[in-house]
Write a protein that holds these residues in place. Sequence first.
Motif, PDB file in Angstrom:
ATOM      1  N   SER A   4     -85.922  54.313 -73.208  1.00 27.33           N
ATOM      2  CA  SER A   4     -87.298  53.969 -73.574  1.00 27.33           C
ATOM      3  C   SER A   4     -87.536  52.456 -73.567  1.00 27.33           C
ATOM      4  CB  SER A   4     -87.620  54.535 -74.962  1.00 27.33           C
ATOM      5  OG  SER A   4     -86.803  53.930 -75.949  1.00 27.33           O
ATOM      6  N   LEU A   5     -86.461  51.666 -73.558  1.00 20.78           N
ATOM      7  CA  LEU A   5     -86.616  50.209 -73.558  1.00 20.78           C
ATOM      8  C   LEU A   5     -86.969  49.715 -72.164  1.00 20.78           C
ATOM      9  CD1 LEU A   5     -83.543  49.182 -75.739  1.00 20.78           C
ATOM     10  CD2 LEU A   5     -85.935  49.118 -76.412  1.00 20.78           C
ATOM     11  N   PRO A   6     -87.460  48.471 -72.069  1.00 22.53           N
ATOM     12  CA  PRO A   6     -87.667  47.888 -70.722  1.00 22.53           C
ATOM     13  C   PRO A   6     -86.346  47.828 -69.964  1.00 22.53           C
ATOM     14  CG  PRO A   6     -88.703  46.544 -72.425  1.00 22.53           C
ATOM     15  CD  PRO A   6     -87.914  47.572 -73.138  1.00 22.53           C
ATOM     16  N   TYR A   7     -86.458  47.770 -68.633  1.00 23.32           N
ATOM     17  CA  TYR A   7     -85.249  47.780 -67.810  1.00 23.32           C
ATOM     18  C   TYR A   7     -84.280  46.671 -68.209  1.00 23.32           C
ATOM     19  CZ  TYR A   7     -87.358  51.138 -64.582  1.00 23.32           C
ATOM     20  OH  TYR A   7     -87.896  52.276 -64.030  1.00 23.32           O
ATOM     21  N   LEU A   8     -84.812  45.505 -68.593  1.00 23.73           N
ATOM     22  CA  LEU A   8     -83.955  44.374 -68.944  1.00 23.73           C
ATOM     23  C   LEU A   8     -83.068  44.677 -70.136  1.00 23.73           C
ATOM     24  CD1 LEU A   8     -86.261  41.262 -68.571  1.00 23.73           C
ATOM     25  CD2 LEU A   8     -84.093  41.617 -67.438  1.00 23.73           C
ATOM     26  N   GLU A   9     -83.509  45.571 -71.013  1.00 25.99           N
ATOM     27  CA  GLU A   9     -82.800  45.802 -72.265  1.00 25.99           C
ATOM     28  C   GLU A   9     -82.161  47.175 -72.344  1.00 25.99           C
ATOM     29  OE1 GLU A   9     -85.473  44.953 -75.470  1.00 25.99           O
ATOM     30  OE2 GLU A   9     -86.395  43.282 -74.418  1.00 25.99           O
ATOM     31  N   GLN A  10     -82.204  47.948 -71.253  1.00 33.59           N
ATOM     32  CA  GLN A  10     -81.699  49.315 -71.328  1.00 33.59           C
ATOM     33  C   GLN A  10     -80.189  49.360 -71.521  1.00 33.59           C
ATOM     34  OE1 GLN A  10     -82.903  52.048 -68.320  1.00 33.59           O
ATOM     35  NE2 GLN A  10     -85.041  51.982 -68.882  1.00 33.59           N
ATOM     36  N   LEU A  24     -74.742  44.083 -80.099  1.00 33.19           N
ATOM     37  CA  LEU A  24     -74.893  44.424 -78.683  1.00 33.19           C
ATOM     38  C   LEU A  24     -75.664  43.314 -77.969  1.00 33.19           C
ATOM     39  CD1 LEU A  24     -75.956  48.161 -79.115  1.00 33.19           C
ATOM     40  CD2 LEU A  24     -73.718  47.366 -78.367  1.00 33.19           C
ATOM     41  N   VAL A  25     -75.330  43.101 -76.702  1.00 29.43           N
ATOM     42  CA  VAL A  25     -76.005  42.086 -75.886  1.00 29.43           C
ATOM     43  C   VAL A  25     -76.555  42.766 -74.640  1.00 29.43           C
ATOM     44  CG1 VAL A  25     -75.562  40.129 -74.359  1.00 29.43           C
ATOM     45  CG2 VAL A  25     -74.746  40.066 -76.701  1.00 29.43           C
ATOM     46  N   ASN A  26     -77.847  42.521 -74.335  1.00 31.05           N
ATOM     47  CA  ASN A  26     -78.434  43.126 -73.141  1.00 31.05           C
ATOM     48  C   ASN A  26     -78.287  42.190 -71.941  1.00 31.05           C
ATOM     49  OD1 ASN A  26     -80.623  41.243 -73.181  1.00 31.05           O
ATOM     50  ND2 ASN A  26     -81.675  42.509 -74.689  1.00 31.05           N
ATOM     51  N   PHE A  27     -78.755  42.657 -70.793  1.00 33.21           N
ATOM     52  CA  PHE A  27     -78.552  41.907 -69.565  1.00 33.21           C
ATOM     53  C   PHE A  27     -79.276  40.559 -69.594  1.00 33.21           C
ATOM     54  CE2 PHE A  27     -79.669  40.991 -65.076  1.00 33.21           C
ATOM     55  CZ  PHE A  27     -78.382  40.822 -64.590  1.00 33.21           C
ATOM     56  N   LYS A  28     -80.469  40.548 -70.163  1.00 32.86           N
ATOM     57  CA  LYS A  28     -81.231  39.301 -70.228  1.00 32.86           C
ATOM     58  C   LYS A  28     -80.475  38.253 -71.032  1.00 32.86           C
ATOM     59  CE  LYS A  28     -85.723  37.475 -71.673  1.00 32.86           C
ATOM     60  NZ  LYS A  28     -87.030  37.797 -72.291  1.00 32.86           N
ATOM     61  N   GLU A  29     -79.948  38.643 -72.177  1.00 35.83           N
ATOM     62  CA  GLU A  29     -79.201  37.704 -73.013  1.00 35.83           C
ATOM     63  C   GLU A  29     -77.920  37.248 -72.305  1.00 35.83           C
ATOM     64  OE1 GLU A  29     -80.610  39.628 -77.301  1.00 35.83           O
ATOM     65  OE2 GLU A  29     -78.824  40.366 -76.266  1.00 35.83           O
ATOM     66  N   PHE A  30     -77.280  38.177 -71.617  1.00 34.67           N
ATOM     67  CA  PHE A  30     -76.049  37.850 -70.892  1.00 34.67           C
ATOM     68  C   PHE A  30     -76.318  36.800 -69.813  1.00 34.67           C
ATOM     69  CE2 PHE A  30     -73.366  38.867 -67.154  1.00 34.67           C
ATOM     70  CZ  PHE A  30     -72.125  38.530 -67.692  1.00 34.67           C
ATOM     71  N   ILE A  31     -77.376  37.001 -69.048  1.00 38.00           N
ATOM     72  CA  ILE A  31     -77.711  36.058 -67.976  1.00 38.00           C
ATOM     73  C   ILE A  31     -78.129  34.709 -68.555  1.00 38.00           C
ATOM     74  CG2 ILE A  31     -79.413  35.586 -66.169  1.00 38.00           C
ATOM     75  CD1 ILE A  31     -77.180  37.416 -65.296  1.00 38.00           C
ATOM     76  N   THR A  32     -78.809  34.717 -69.694  1.00 39.63           N
ATOM     77  CA  THR A  32     -79.219  33.458 -70.328  1.00 39.63           C
ATOM     78  C   THR A  32     -77.998  32.592 -70.623  1.00 39.63           C
ATOM     79  OG1 THR A  32     -81.142  34.547 -71.314  1.00 39.63           O
ATOM     80  CG2 THR A  32     -80.428  32.460 -72.284  1.00 39.63           C
ATOM     81  N   GLY A  33     -76.963  33.192 -71.213  1.00 40.51           N
ATOM     82  CA  GLY A  33     -75.756  32.441 -71.516  1.00 40.51           C
ATOM     83  C   GLY A  33     -75.023  31.986 -70.269  1.00 40.51           C
ATOM     84  N   LEU A  34     -74.916  32.879 -69.280  1.00 38.78           N
ATOM     85  CA  LEU A  34     -74.186  32.558 -68.060  1.00 38.78           C
ATOM     86  C   LEU A  34     -74.912  31.486 -67.246  1.00 38.78           C
ATOM     87  CD1 LEU A  34     -71.511  33.775 -67.132  1.00 38.78           C
ATOM     88  CD2 LEU A  34     -72.783  35.226 -65.566  1.00 38.78           C
ATOM     89  N   SER A  35     -76.233  31.564 -67.207  1.00 28.83           N
ATOM     90  CA  SER A  35     -77.020  30.600 -66.445  1.00 28.83           C
ATOM     91  C   SER A  35     -76.896  29.207 -67.040  1.00 28.83           C
ATOM     92  CB  SER A  35     -78.488  31.046 -66.404  1.00 28.83           C
ATOM     93  OG  SER A  35     -79.260  30.158 -65.643  1.00 28.83           O
ATOM     94  N   GLY A  36     -76.842  29.114 -68.368  1.00 30.71           N
ATOM     95  CA  GLY A  36     -76.676  27.809 -69.002  1.00 30.71           C
ATOM     96  C   GLY A  36     -75.369  27.154 -68.612  1.00 30.71           C
ATOM     97  N   MET A  37     -74.291  27.949 -68.473  1.00 29.88           N
ATOM     98  CA  MET A  37     -72.994  27.386 -68.112  1.00 29.88           C
ATOM     99  C   MET A  37     -72.933  26.981 -66.641  1.00 29.88           C
ATOM    100  SD  MET A  37     -70.209  29.641 -70.222  1.00 29.88           S
ATOM    101  CE  MET A  37     -70.933  31.252 -69.978  1.00 29.88           C
ATOM    102  N   TYR A  38     -73.620  27.725 -65.771  1.00 28.62           N
ATOM    103  CA  TYR A  38     -73.535  27.468 -64.332  1.00 28.62           C
ATOM    104  C   TYR A  38     -74.594  26.486 -63.833  1.00 28.62           C
ATOM    105  CZ  TYR A  38     -69.883  30.758 -63.011  1.00 28.62           C
ATOM    106  OH  TYR A  38     -68.681  31.383 -62.845  1.00 28.62           O
ATOM    107  N   HIS A  39     -75.803  26.613 -64.314  1.00 26.61           N
ATOM    108  CA  HIS A  39     -76.913  25.879 -63.698  1.00 26.61           C
ATOM    109  C   HIS A  39     -77.614  24.900 -64.629  1.00 26.61           C
ATOM    110  CE1 HIS A  39     -76.534  28.326 -60.134  1.00 26.61           C
ATOM    111  NE2 HIS A  39     -76.597  29.424 -60.863  1.00 26.61           N
ATOM    112  N   GLY A  40     -77.184  24.797 -65.880  1.00 30.80           N
ATOM    113  CA  GLY A  40     -77.800  23.811 -66.758  1.00 30.80           C
ATOM    114  C   GLY A  40     -77.367  22.399 -66.397  1.00 30.80           C
TER     115      GLY A  40
END
Length: 1218
Positions: A852-858, A900-916
């Motif tokens: 029932s959650l948005p795709y980003l948080e399923q 629990l961590v959803n995909f959006k949160e996971f990408i937020t952390g990973l993007s900061g390490m790679y592209h910040g």
Amino acid sequence: MWIQPEEVLLAGALWVSERANPFFVLQRRRGHGRGGGLSGLLVGTLDVVLDSSARVAPYRILLQTADSQIYWNIACGSSRKEITEHWDWLESNLLQTISIFDNDEDITTFVKGKISGIIAEENRLKQDEEQEEDSGKFREAELKMRKLFGMPNEEKLVNYYSCSYWKGRVPRQGWLYLSVNHLCFYSFLLGKEVTLVVPWTEVTQLEKNATLLFPESVRVSTRHTEHFFSVFLNINDTFKLMEQLANIAMRQLLDNEAFLADRSLPKPCKTLKNVSALKRDFDARAKNERYRAMFRLTQDERLDGHTDCTLWTPFAKMHVVGQLFISNNYICFNSREEDLCQLIIPLREVSIVEKADSSSVLPCPVSISTKNKMNFLFANLKDRDFLVQRISDFLQRTPDSWTSDVSPLALIGHSVCNSEPCFCLFFLIPPLTYSSPRHLSFQASSSAGGLPTASQGLLQLYHQDTAEDLGPKAMKEKMKEESWNIHFSEFGRGVCMYRTSRTRDLVLNGIPERLRGELWLLFSGAQNEMASHPGYYGDLVEQAMGLCSLATEEIERDLHRSMPEHRAFQNEMGIAALRRVLTAYAHRNPGIGYCQAMNIVTSVLLLYCTEEEAFWLLVALCERMLPDYYNTRVVGALVDQGVFEDLTRAFLPLLYEHMQDLGVISTISLSWFLTLFLSVMPFDSAVLLVDCFFYEGIKVIFQVALAVLHDNMDALLSCNDEGEAMTILGRYLDNVVNKQTVSPPIPHLHALLTSGDEPPPEIDVFDLIKSSYERFGSLRSDVIEQMRFKQRLKVIQSLEDTAKRSVVRAMMTESAFSIEELEELYCLFKSQHMTSCYWGSTSSAAERHDPSLPYLEQYRIDPLQFSQLYAALAPWTCGGHTSTLSARLFRLLDQNQDGLVNFKEFITGLSGMYHGDMTEKLKLLYKLHLPPALSPEEAESALEAAQFFTEDEPKGRHTDKKTHTSCFQHVVVVISQPDLHEVKDYRYYLRMWAKENEPKKETIKDLPRMNQEQFIELCKTLYNLFGEEPLEQELYHSIATVASLLLRIGEVGKKFTNGGKKTETAAPAPPPAQTASVSPLGEDEPAEGASAEAQMCRALADAQLEPGAPQTSDEEIKDDTSVSSYSMVSSGSLPCEDITDEAVLVGGSEQRRGSVLDVDWSITFEQVLASLLTEPPLVDFFERKMDIQAKMAACKAQRAVERQTSSTSDHELTQHST
């Protein structure tokens, strides 16, 4: 492991001796380990092809005696370590004992007895654990699968088969392993090793075909490749098991239902060779599904057994050959000839089970009597005594089979029989009633509240006041009723009615309105569910009353759109009944809740049934007859839409090609299937299709849909666009009429589509149904189920692809990853989630996947899965410190703290390490060492330090704060005085509210200060961060310099604060100019009572630094602190486990060495950033752009879809691991 001693005649054949003493020999399989040459390759190939146990256990220990040529195999091992442990035990415990024996036979007897005793003791210790049902050969195959493919113990093997895998045009003979979650293949031929692992969740198509190139083969398709397997011993059995496993995987993707083995299966009389308990479980599931589908039984019904027999049919005066099925609640019969006879006898209805007299004409008969005085005679039963015993066992467990006053079983006596003694089991049961006190509670309350729909259908309520119609249509309706009454007298009435081809003919001619509700309940199986759950609906209504949810809001929105043309739903009585039924079902099944089209179907049910009957019919529709139709993604309807396209291609190939070009089939069929034609056809006509549907199932809907296309074929072939085709079909369906209906005409609100002034021709619905049976009656339910399986794979994988695209689009604006990188990361994230579903996790699968959650948080992962992904993908790997850093990042990203961590949160952390940029990366690293990322266990004083920095200001500074506050208040008052007379309108307050709710962008000044212990944790991370860098020494040198500098800055700031505390009561406040000159080196608020220069010199002197430190340049500080090229940390002798032994700890006073941490010490992020900017190696490291592609490729390689390597020895593996 120790094994029961086995005799070995040729000890040297295919084995190499590695250790020996006078009594024991340790051997290694030739070809395993180092070397082996051509003979080793041949032996390895033979082991794989012949499925030798030596492939799993390549080491063994033999018992030998000097005078005997016979050896005894007493132990085997899968690794050198395991077999060496057994060898050492033999040498230390048995060697000295058996050396004193004089007779070789005594030695052999003693050792065999000792080994057997060890095995017996091990088995005794395992008795409290789960008993192994699988044969030794199968357990060996399971161990082999786990070893070959790196699977954990949670992965269960279902079955394995010898077959060939086609790699290009070359077949590789090997073994196919089908586990619960993976399809695996292994082959080893002359040094070439082929390993294939395909998760079932990635399978998009399974097909069994026979071509010239691949005879009798199975094709397994994924999104990127196809695999062909052939040369099966029993390809049908293999393919059925593949289908079941793929179905379970699709169910996992759809609603996250993980596979649970059935622990209540009866144990086999003997251990079956090469058949696992799981395989028996899957076979039982397949039989149960066929049984339930055949007789429309509930999902919890489980088949106990079936046997061939004959049934006496009084209406035909003959014995019908068929099969008798026994389950926990029903006795069922189905004739061998289709539609000849079908019978369902609920055990709650049974009153007598009797073994009748046996004769040559009627061998081994059993008579079953029911409470409504019907008798059924079965004969030619192979094991009659066992059958009667099983029925009596089930009757004892049936809730309605006894009362408190009467014994459940009463042995009355024996029948007179010359050949064998027969007995009769009488069950003294009162007549069955569906109106238990609990069941009547809803009806009583409903009646008291004025709800007549609890006892009557809506049509009955509206027809009860109308005058009796004596017209021809009414007379025809009465004739139909009479025909059914005659049928009831001949074939019985109620659940135990004989169902024959005559029953189907009556249904196709239309069910009378007065009998429609009763017969819908009967044919759908809903009557059985309602009878076994008395009072359930009333309880649901009470529980759901007043509850608010997304489903109830959608129900309220659609209530007045449900058949508004019918007068029953033009007032509150019909609307309220519909609301109660839909809300009760949403409460029963929150996984479905409410879906559009359920309101239309339910409103039709309420016209002919009471509320409770309509509810149970809705249950039968949603959960059995139309599976997955009404979930959030209408998967079932999409699957049947695909089946309809396949049927159109098979029966109407010319039309199919043209319709595909127009894209019409997918547009029209969804509404047809979801509402069973009720929304596209006049009500009086569509309800006849519902009659047929409840009797025949979904095949009727397919037949009628095909007939509609066939009747309009010529017109559709001449269409040039989709709109024209839709107009033709809409006009046709609008004019399907029921000329026999007795109800007043109901205007159809579907758009009246006509062409020109000529009225469209009318189509009799009975003619349409008849033509559908004549042209497409060859459709069979089992064929439709097979087609549904094929389409289900496509539909669910297509929905998964859609979800992935939606997620990628949404994340494109929030991360700097490319589309391809985001897609790969999503697949890896989802794969990690799916793996945890079946290999265990700290949280349940349902918690981590909410459709029932948005795709980003399923999909969500827990800390364990996050740490695995972090180790594989993150650029900041710190050796043994990686898991700690991963746990901190998880706590930082887990904003709602649900674990629990959803995909959006996971990408937020990973993007900061790679592209910040450098500041962003350092900010993330800084926050990883502050609460909540830094847990209390990692930094015990973090909480204490946080309290210190958030408590009230010191008394000396409290006055100053008050002064500042009063000044601020004064300014505010002066500024706002001129506006006192103005009245703000609502838009001003809305703007202010919107501004307050805007997410405030975090700046570096918003970051809290870091205390000494948190700083030490940061130093640990930095020292571990550069372990694999080419410029490792330069980076260590830079970190030592920065750490020393930051520690001194913290000491200076502490001295400013302490100095201020001592003097601020006696000294006046410093001028603003002094404040500006001191603040860059210390706290944001300077100390008071001394000049900035004097304060600084005194603080540096206390910190044991050079007096001239304020004037010292950065380069000089760097040179002075470069004591070693190894790691260096300031601030006394502080605990720092991960820092190397060579690290030099500099700075800090002697009195603090070895003491507790200084809670007065702190630094800010600006100071950390400024210090790091002075070191070019650190700047280069944090500004360097990193590529995630290599990390993702390595992560995918770990999940090895396919690899081909040469055989690797134990020695080589050991070298790699070390």
